[in-house]
Design a protein around this motif. Structure first.
Motif, PDB file in Angstrom:
ATOM      1  N   LYS A 273      -8.605   3.395   9.094  1.00  0.00           N
ATOM      2  CA  LYS A 273      -7.632   2.461   8.547  1.00  0.00           C
ATOM      3  C   LYS A 273      -8.218   1.958   7.239  1.00  0.00           C
ATOM      4  O   LYS A 273      -9.422   1.738   7.134  1.00  0.00           O
ATOM      5  CB  LYS A 273      -7.393   1.272   9.488  1.00  0.00           C
ATOM      6  CG  LYS A 273      -6.626   1.634  10.741  1.00  0.00           C
ATOM      7  CD  LYS A 273      -6.259   0.393  11.520  1.00  0.00           C
ATOM      8  CE  LYS A 273      -5.382   0.787  12.706  1.00  0.00           C
ATOM      9  NZ  LYS A 273      -4.623  -0.347  13.211  1.00  0.00           N
TER      10      LYS A 273
ATOM     11  N   TRP B  53      -4.012  -1.097   6.676  1.00  0.00           N
ATOM     12  CA  TRP B  53      -2.961  -0.086   6.785  1.00  0.00           C
ATOM     13  C   TRP B  53      -3.526   1.177   7.392  1.00  0.00           C
ATOM     14  O   TRP B  53      -4.635   1.581   7.015  1.00  0.00           O
ATOM     15  CB  TRP B  53      -2.393   0.191   5.394  1.00  0.00           C
ATOM     16  CG  TRP B  53      -1.107   0.915   5.443  1.00  0.00           C
ATOM     17  CD1 TRP B  53       0.144   0.380   5.506  1.00  0.00           C
ATOM     18  CD2 TRP B  53      -0.923   2.328   5.429  1.00  0.00           C
ATOM     19  NE1 TRP B  53       1.069   1.367   5.539  1.00  0.00           N
ATOM     20  CE2 TRP B  53       0.448   2.573   5.498  1.00  0.00           C
ATOM     21  CE3 TRP B  53      -1.794   3.408   5.390  1.00  0.00           C
ATOM     22  CZ2 TRP B  53       0.962   3.851   5.507  1.00  0.00           C
ATOM     23  CZ3 TRP B  53      -1.284   4.679   5.406  1.00  0.00           C
ATOM     24  CH2 TRP B  53       0.089   4.889   5.463  1.00  0.00           C
ATOM     25  N   PRO B  54      -2.862   1.811   8.285  1.00  0.00           N
ATOM     26  CA  PRO B  54      -1.589   1.403   8.881  1.00  0.00           C
ATOM     27  C   PRO B  54      -1.797   0.274   9.903  1.00  0.00           C
ATOM     28  O   PRO B  54      -2.911   0.030  10.352  1.00  0.00           O
ATOM     29  CB  PRO B  54      -1.083   2.674   9.569  1.00  0.00           C
ATOM     30  CG  PRO B  54      -2.310   3.472   9.862  1.00  0.00           C
ATOM     31  CD  PRO B  54      -3.311   3.119   8.792  1.00  0.00           C
ATOM     32  N   THR B  55      -0.707  -0.382  10.247  1.00  0.00           N
ATOM     33  CA  THR B  55      -0.791  -1.501  11.177  1.00  0.00           C
ATOM     34  C   THR B  55      -0.856  -1.037  12.623  1.00  0.00           C
ATOM     35  O   THR B  55      -1.244  -1.800  13.493  1.00  0.00           O
ATOM     36  CB  THR B  55       0.414  -2.446  10.989  1.00  0.00           C
ATOM     37  OG1 THR B  55       1.612  -1.683  11.155  1.00  0.00           O
ATOM     38  CG2 THR B  55       0.387  -3.090   9.619  1.00  0.00           C
TER      39      THR B  55
ATOM     40  N   VAL C 179       0.851  -1.189   0.000  1.00  0.00           N
ATOM     41  CA  VAL C 179       0.000   0.000   0.000  1.00  0.00           C
ATOM     42  C   VAL C 179       0.884   1.235   0.000  1.00  0.00           C
ATOM     43  O   VAL C 179       1.870   1.290   0.737  1.00  0.00           O
ATOM     44  CB  VAL C 179      -0.896   0.018   1.263  1.00  0.00           C
ATOM     45  CG1 VAL C 179      -1.647   1.335   1.374  1.00  0.00           C
ATOM     46  CG2 VAL C 179      -1.855  -1.152   1.249  1.00  0.00           C
ATOM     47  N   GLU C 180       0.521   2.236  -0.829  1.00  0.00           N
ATOM     48  CA  GLU C 180       1.256   3.495  -0.811  1.00  0.00           C
ATOM     49  C   GLU C 180       0.344   4.647  -1.192  1.00  0.00           C
ATOM     50  O   GLU C 180      -0.702   4.459  -1.804  1.00  0.00           O
ATOM     51  CB  GLU C 180       2.474   3.444  -1.736  1.00  0.00           C
ATOM     52  CG  GLU C 180       2.150   3.250  -3.202  1.00  0.00           C
ATOM     53  CD  GLU C 180       3.396   3.150  -4.077  1.00  0.00           C
ATOM     54  OE1 GLU C 180       4.501   3.035  -3.538  1.00  0.00           O
ATOM     55  OE2 GLU C 180       3.238   3.184  -5.289  1.00  0.00           O
TER      56      GLU C 180
ATOM     57  N   THR D  72      -2.475   0.122  -4.515  1.00  0.00           N
ATOM     58  CA  THR D  72      -1.990  -1.180  -4.066  1.00  0.00           C
ATOM     59  C   THR D  72      -1.126  -1.784  -5.164  1.00  0.00           C
ATOM     60  O   THR D  72      -1.205  -1.393  -6.326  1.00  0.00           O
ATOM     61  CB  THR D  72      -3.150  -2.142  -3.745  1.00  0.00           C
ATOM     62  OG1 THR D  72      -3.986  -2.275  -4.892  1.00  0.00           O
ATOM     63  CG2 THR D  72      -3.968  -1.628  -2.570  1.00  0.00           C
TER      64      THR D  72
ATOM     65  N   VAL E 186      -4.905  -6.727   3.323  1.00  0.00           N
ATOM     66  CA  VAL E 186      -3.935  -5.875   3.996  1.00  0.00           C
ATOM     67  C   VAL E 186      -4.717  -4.799   4.742  1.00  0.00           C
ATOM     68  O   VAL E 186      -5.730  -4.302   4.244  1.00  0.00           O
ATOM     69  CB  VAL E 186      -2.921  -5.250   3.010  1.00  0.00           C
ATOM     70  CG1 VAL E 186      -3.603  -4.336   2.017  1.00  0.00           C
ATOM     71  CG2 VAL E 186      -1.835  -4.499   3.748  1.00  0.00           C
TER      72      VAL E 186
END
Length: 143
Positions: free
Chosen positions: A107, A120-122, A11-12, A30, A118
């Motif tokens: 999130k 994000w963030p964790t 992820v960005e 993604t 996924v």
């Protein structure tokens, strides 16, 4: 098979956009096609989820091609745009029904075709604060 590396969805570029008094959107990319989701929290720790109190739409699109007058053709064209965004990992989620001048914590999630997800963030969620209503933005309700 032991020793095989498991693929991970990357992820960005997670960014809140289109922030209004009554909603906002979040965009990100993604590393592979996935279905976007979001979890909304009322607290910075991310312990009180309130997603169910808001309207959430994945891959939201407004408008279309003004030259296409047939409603089915217009819907098909928008579906094609959504499919192209999905294939390129371009994620968008719109959230509606927020309260003006309120901070929401979130999130994002993405699930690929294999069912891998996924989040994000964790750690602690990100935040966005809705704006104050004004007369300049005629469509501030997010139409």
């Amino acid at each position: 098979i032991s020793g095989m590396a498991k693929a991970e969805i990357l992820v960005e570029g997670v960014t809140p956009v289109e922030v209004t008094p009554y909603g906002f959107a979040v965009i990100w990319q993604t590393s592979e096609p996935a279905m976007p989701e979001i979890a909304i929290f009322s607290d910075a720790a991310g312990s009180v989820e309130m997603t169910h109190q808001l309207e959430v739409e994945a891959f939201p699109l407004q408008g279309g091609n003004p030259e296409i007058v047939d409603e089915f053709a217009q819907d098909t064209a928008l579906a094609n745009i959504r499919a192209q965004a999905w294939e390129k990992g371009m994620m968008t989620v719109r959230v509606k029904g927020t309260t003006p001048e309120t901070t929401y914590y979130y999130k994002i999630m993405a699930q690929n075709a294999a069912g891998e997800t996924v989040i994000w963030p964790t750690d602690a969620p990100l935040s966005v604060t809705t704006t104050q209503p004004n007369l300049f933005v005629v469509d501030s309700l997010g139409g």
